[in-house]
Each structure stands twice: as C-alpha cells, then as structure tokens.
Design a protein around this motif. Structure first.
Motif, PDB file in Angstrom:
ATOM      1  N   ARG A 173       0.634  -1.203   0.351  1.00  0.00           N
ATOM      2  CA  ARG A 173       0.278   0.059  -0.388  1.00  0.00           C
ATOM      3  C   ARG A 173       0.873   1.400   0.263  1.00  0.00           C
ATOM      4  O   ARG A 173       0.801   2.258  -0.942  1.00  0.00           O
ATOM      5  CB  ARG A 173      -0.936  -0.010   1.360  1.00  0.00           C
ATOM      6  CG  ARG A 173      -1.842   1.153   1.481  1.00  0.00           C
ATOM      7  CD  ARG A 173      -2.899   1.365   2.272  1.00  0.00           C
ATOM      8  NE  ARG A 173      -3.561  -0.197   2.628  1.00  0.00           N
ATOM      9  CZ  ARG A 173      -3.697  -0.380   3.289  1.00  0.00           C
ATOM     10  NH1 ARG A 173      -2.201  -0.981   4.454  1.00  0.00           N
ATOM     11  NH2 ARG A 173      -4.635  -2.210   3.107  1.00  0.00           N
ATOM     12  N   LYS A 174       1.397   1.500   0.385  1.00  0.00           N
ATOM     13  CA  LYS A 174       2.499   2.580   1.219  1.00  0.00           C
ATOM     14  C   LYS A 174       4.086   2.568  -0.469  1.00  0.00           C
ATOM     15  O   LYS A 174       3.949   3.623  -1.034  1.00  0.00           O
ATOM     16  CB  LYS A 174       4.160   2.662   1.954  1.00  0.00           C
ATOM     17  CG  LYS A 174       2.967   2.396   3.603  1.00  0.00           C
ATOM     18  CD  LYS A 174       4.954   2.117   4.511  1.00  0.00           C
ATOM     19  CE  LYS A 174       4.008   1.904   5.923  1.00  0.00           C
ATOM     20  NZ  LYS A 174       4.716   1.535   6.411  1.00  0.00           N
ATOM     21  N   GLY A 175       4.212   1.503  -1.502  1.00  0.00           N
ATOM     22  CA  GLY A 175       4.566   1.665  -2.372  1.00  0.00           C
ATOM     23  C   GLY A 175       3.625   2.238  -3.576  1.00  0.00           C
ATOM     24  O   GLY A 175       3.973   3.226  -4.561  1.00  0.00           O
ATOM     25  N   VAL A 176       2.217   1.945  -3.485  1.00  0.00           N
ATOM     26  CA  VAL A 176       1.306   2.674  -4.469  1.00  0.00           C
ATOM     27  C   VAL A 176       0.718   2.986  -4.194  1.00  0.00           C
ATOM     28  O   VAL A 176       0.686   4.220  -5.110  1.00  0.00           O
ATOM     29  CB  VAL A 176       0.481   1.027  -5.581  1.00  0.00           C
ATOM     30  CG1 VAL A 176       1.633   0.399  -5.698  1.00  0.00           C
ATOM     31  CG2 VAL A 176      -0.347   0.551  -3.836  1.00  0.00           C
ATOM     32  N   LEU A 177       0.366   3.925  -2.678  1.00  0.00           N
ATOM     33  CA  LEU A 177      -0.448   4.443  -2.452  1.00  0.00           C
ATOM     34  C   LEU A 177      -0.590   6.284  -3.078  1.00  0.00           C
ATOM     35  O   LEU A 177      -1.571   7.075  -4.201  1.00  0.00           O
ATOM     36  CB  LEU A 177      -0.435   5.097  -1.260  1.00  0.00           C
ATOM     37  CG  LEU A 177      -1.692   5.433  -0.825  1.00  0.00           C
ATOM     38  CD1 LEU A 177      -3.772   5.031  -0.946  1.00  0.00           C
ATOM     39  CD2 LEU A 177      -1.758   5.693   0.641  1.00  0.00           C
TER      40      LEU A 177
ATOM     41  N   ALA B 168       4.189  12.510 -13.473  1.00  0.00           N
ATOM     42  CA  ALA B 168       4.552  11.149 -13.074  1.00  0.00           C
ATOM     43  C   ALA B 168       3.306   9.679 -12.847  1.00  0.00           C
ATOM     44  O   ALA B 168       4.009   8.637 -13.135  1.00  0.00           O
ATOM     45  CB  ALA B 168       4.554  11.659 -11.642  1.00  0.00           C
ATOM     46  N   LEU B 169       2.357  10.009 -13.204  1.00  0.00           N
ATOM     47  CA  LEU B 169       0.921   8.484 -13.249  1.00  0.00           C
ATOM     48  C   LEU B 169       1.249   8.540 -14.658  1.00  0.00           C
ATOM     49  O   LEU B 169       1.380   7.348 -14.280  1.00  0.00           O
ATOM     50  CB  LEU B 169       0.052   9.490 -13.462  1.00  0.00           C
ATOM     51  CG  LEU B 169      -1.470   8.586 -13.047  1.00  0.00           C
ATOM     52  CD1 LEU B 169      -1.234   7.606 -12.521  1.00  0.00           C
ATOM     53  CD2 LEU B 169      -3.129   9.502 -13.196  1.00  0.00           C
TER      54      LEU B 169
ATOM     55  N   TRP C  66       4.256   0.255 -13.909  1.00  0.00           N
ATOM     56  CA  TRP C  66       2.919  -0.921 -13.682  1.00  0.00           C
ATOM     57  C   TRP C  66       2.888  -2.248 -14.436  1.00  0.00           C
ATOM     58  O   TRP C  66       3.207  -3.376 -13.521  1.00  0.00           O
ATOM     59  CB  TRP C  66       2.122  -0.019 -13.132  1.00  0.00           C
ATOM     60  CG  TRP C  66       1.111  -1.212 -12.226  1.00  0.00           C
ATOM     61  CD1 TRP C  66      -0.001  -1.601 -12.873  1.00  0.00           C
ATOM     62  CD2 TRP C  66       1.934  -1.828 -11.356  1.00  0.00           C
ATOM     63  NE1 TRP C  66      -0.720  -2.468 -11.546  1.00  0.00           N
ATOM     64  CE2 TRP C  66       0.238  -2.383 -10.640  1.00  0.00           C
ATOM     65  CE3 TRP C  66       2.944  -1.500 -10.355  1.00  0.00           C
ATOM     66  CZ2 TRP C  66       0.284  -3.339  -9.582  1.00  0.00           C
ATOM     67  CZ3 TRP C  66       2.484  -1.958  -8.943  1.00  0.00           C
ATOM     68  CH2 TRP C  66       1.693  -3.331  -8.533  1.00  0.00           C
ATOM     69  N   PRO C  67       2.164  -2.663 -15.496  1.00  0.00           N
ATOM     70  CA  PRO C  67       2.405  -3.952 -16.203  1.00  0.00           C
ATOM     71  C   PRO C  67       3.360  -4.554 -16.163  1.00  0.00           C
ATOM     72  O   PRO C  67       3.561  -5.688 -15.644  1.00  0.00           O
ATOM     73  CB  PRO C  67       2.065  -3.553 -17.063  1.00  0.00           C
ATOM     74  CG  PRO C  67       1.155  -1.852 -16.997  1.00  0.00           C
ATOM     75  CD  PRO C  67       1.984  -1.171 -16.771  1.00  0.00           C
ATOM     76  N   GLY C  68       4.443  -4.593 -16.411  1.00  0.00           N
ATOM     77  CA  GLY C  68       5.835  -5.320 -16.504  1.00  0.00           C
ATOM     78  C   GLY C  68       6.485  -5.266 -14.959  1.00  0.00           C
ATOM     79  O   GLY C  68       5.985  -6.897 -14.622  1.00  0.00           O
ATOM     80  N   PHE C  69       6.044  -4.786 -14.086  1.00  0.00           N
ATOM     81  CA  PHE C  69       6.651  -4.498 -12.726  1.00  0.00           C
ATOM     82  C   PHE C  69       5.351  -5.930 -12.681  1.00  0.00           C
ATOM     83  O   PHE C  69       5.465  -6.682 -11.731  1.00  0.00           O
ATOM     84  CB  PHE C  69       6.535  -3.544 -11.643  1.00  0.00           C
ATOM     85  CG  PHE C  69       7.312  -2.645 -10.283  1.00  0.00           C
ATOM     86  CD1 PHE C  69       8.161  -3.293 -10.122  1.00  0.00           C
ATOM     87  CD2 PHE C  69       5.790  -3.780  -9.492  1.00  0.00           C
ATOM     88  CE1 PHE C  69       8.213  -3.369  -9.086  1.00  0.00           C
ATOM     89  CE2 PHE C  69       5.977  -3.727  -8.059  1.00  0.00           C
ATOM     90  CZ  PHE C  69       7.415  -3.315  -7.597  1.00  0.00           C
ATOM     91  N   ARG C  70       4.504  -5.455 -12.247  1.00  0.00           N
ATOM     92  CA  ARG C  70       2.950  -6.610 -11.741  1.00  0.00           C
ATOM     93  C   ARG C  70       3.185  -7.582 -12.249  1.00  0.00           C
ATOM     94  O   ARG C  70       3.228  -8.729 -11.914  1.00  0.00           O
ATOM     95  CB  ARG C  70       2.124  -6.179 -12.049  1.00  0.00           C
ATOM     96  CG  ARG C  70       0.621  -7.323 -11.602  1.00  0.00           C
ATOM     97  CD  ARG C  70      -0.448  -6.291 -12.251  1.00  0.00           C
ATOM     98  NE  ARG C  70      -0.140  -6.292 -13.801  1.00  0.00           N
ATOM     99  CZ  ARG C  70      -0.854  -5.767 -14.845  1.00  0.00           C
ATOM    100  NH1 ARG C  70      -1.542  -4.420 -14.565  1.00  0.00           N
ATOM    101  NH2 ARG C  70      -0.465  -6.069 -15.558  1.00  0.00           N
ATOM    102  N   ASP C  71       3.664  -8.086 -13.414  1.00  0.00           N
ATOM    103  CA  ASP C  71       4.207  -9.238 -13.980  1.00  0.00           C
ATOM    104  C   ASP C  71       5.221  -9.942 -13.536  1.00  0.00           C
ATOM    105  O   ASP C  71       5.263 -10.972 -13.609  1.00  0.00           O
ATOM    106  CB  ASP C  71       3.931  -9.183 -16.057  1.00  0.00           C
ATOM    107  CG  ASP C  71       2.362  -8.603 -16.426  1.00  0.00           C
ATOM    108  OD1 ASP C  71       1.102  -8.845 -15.268  1.00  0.00           O
ATOM    109  OD2 ASP C  71       2.787  -8.325 -16.711  1.00  0.00           O
ATOM    110  N   ALA C  72       6.251  -9.447 -13.371  1.00  0.00           N
ATOM    111  CA  ALA C  72       7.367  -9.841 -12.301  1.00  0.00           C
ATOM    112  C   ALA C  72       7.284 -10.483 -11.444  1.00  0.00           C
ATOM    113  O   ALA C  72       7.635 -11.530 -11.715  1.00  0.00           O
ATOM    114  CB  ALA C  72       8.920  -8.751 -12.980  1.00  0.00           C
ATOM    115  N   VAL C  73       6.230  -9.734 -10.729  1.00  0.00           N
ATOM    116  CA  VAL C  73       5.558  -9.990  -9.634  1.00  0.00           C
ATOM    117  C   VAL C  73       5.283 -11.904  -9.251  1.00  0.00           C
ATOM    118  O   VAL C  73       5.166 -12.591  -8.893  1.00  0.00           O
ATOM    119  CB  VAL C  73       5.249  -9.058  -8.996  1.00  0.00           C
ATOM    120  CG1 VAL C  73       4.611 -10.102  -7.002  1.00  0.00           C
ATOM    121  CG2 VAL C  73       6.283  -7.918  -7.865  1.00  0.00           C
TER     122      VAL C  73
END
Length: 129
Positions: A19-23, A96-97, A104-111
C-alpha cells in the motif's frame, strides 16, 4: 486466531508495504478526472477495500505531493461546513502518473511470475507442450 496469524481487520506487513509503495500513484490516479478534497480521496480509497487508509497517512502524502509540485491546491467554499482544500494534478503530476502507468504492468507481471510456483511457470519466450 492462531499465534503469529493476522486478523482480517489488521493489514499484514506485506499488504502495508505494498500500500505504501503504490498509494501515491493511486491518489494521482484518483485526481486524473479532476480536483477532489481530502475526505473524497479517503472515501475513494476506502471503497477499494485494500487501499483503505487513514487521514494520518493521506494528508501528509498530499502535502508531499504539493511540495513536489505534482498537485496544486485551491480553497472552495462548502455548503456544509468550512471551506475545503481541493487537490488537482499539475502537468508534472500527469507525467508522473503516465510514467507509473507505463511501468506498472511489467512490474506486476514480474512479481506475478515470481509468485507462481515453478511447476506452473512459463518460461518467457517458450511455449508449454
């Protein structure tokens, strides 16, 4: 509840850290459609369930976003109380957004890839028989 377990009411360390990372970027996303005041942002986050947080988290975050020139504020009179401070994205906030939306999609997919047990993983570039 078992010793060492977590309650449904109290977020675990992993949820809290995520939450802290994406808020910050979730707040920027909420402002994408136009200005909102703090309680509106809190309610929008609360409505997601997972991103629910407190005033003690959101208001310092909004102050930092303002200092970083990602948002600007204006005061508006309220029919139901004192004037409200509205937050609005700046050009830098939109940028920034947009950058986060790209990353985000690449980060999410890697995780997701790493969290999938090895037997269920697909090797990138190879097809499964």
């Amino acid at each position: 509840m078992e010793p060492g377990g977590t309650s449904d009411q109290v977020p675990g360390k992993a949820e809290s850290q995520l939450r802290k990372g994406v808020l910050e970027f979730c707040v920027l996303a909420l402002l994408r459609e136009g200005p909102k005041y703090g309680v509106e942002l809190l309610n929008d986050l609360q409505n997601t369930g997972t991103l629910a947080t407190s005033q003690g988290t959101v208001y310092p975050l909004l102050s930092r976003l303002r200092r970083d020139e990602l948002v600007v504020t204006t005061w508006h009179e309220s029919l139901s109380g004192p004037p409200r401070r509205y937050y609005e994205l700046t050009e830098s906030g939109h940028a920034a957004l947009a950058q986060f939306v790209t990353v985000w999609p690449g980060f999410r997919d890697a995780v997701d890839h790493l969290l999938t047990p090895a037997t269920g993983r697909r090797t990138p570039g190879k097809t499964q028989p």
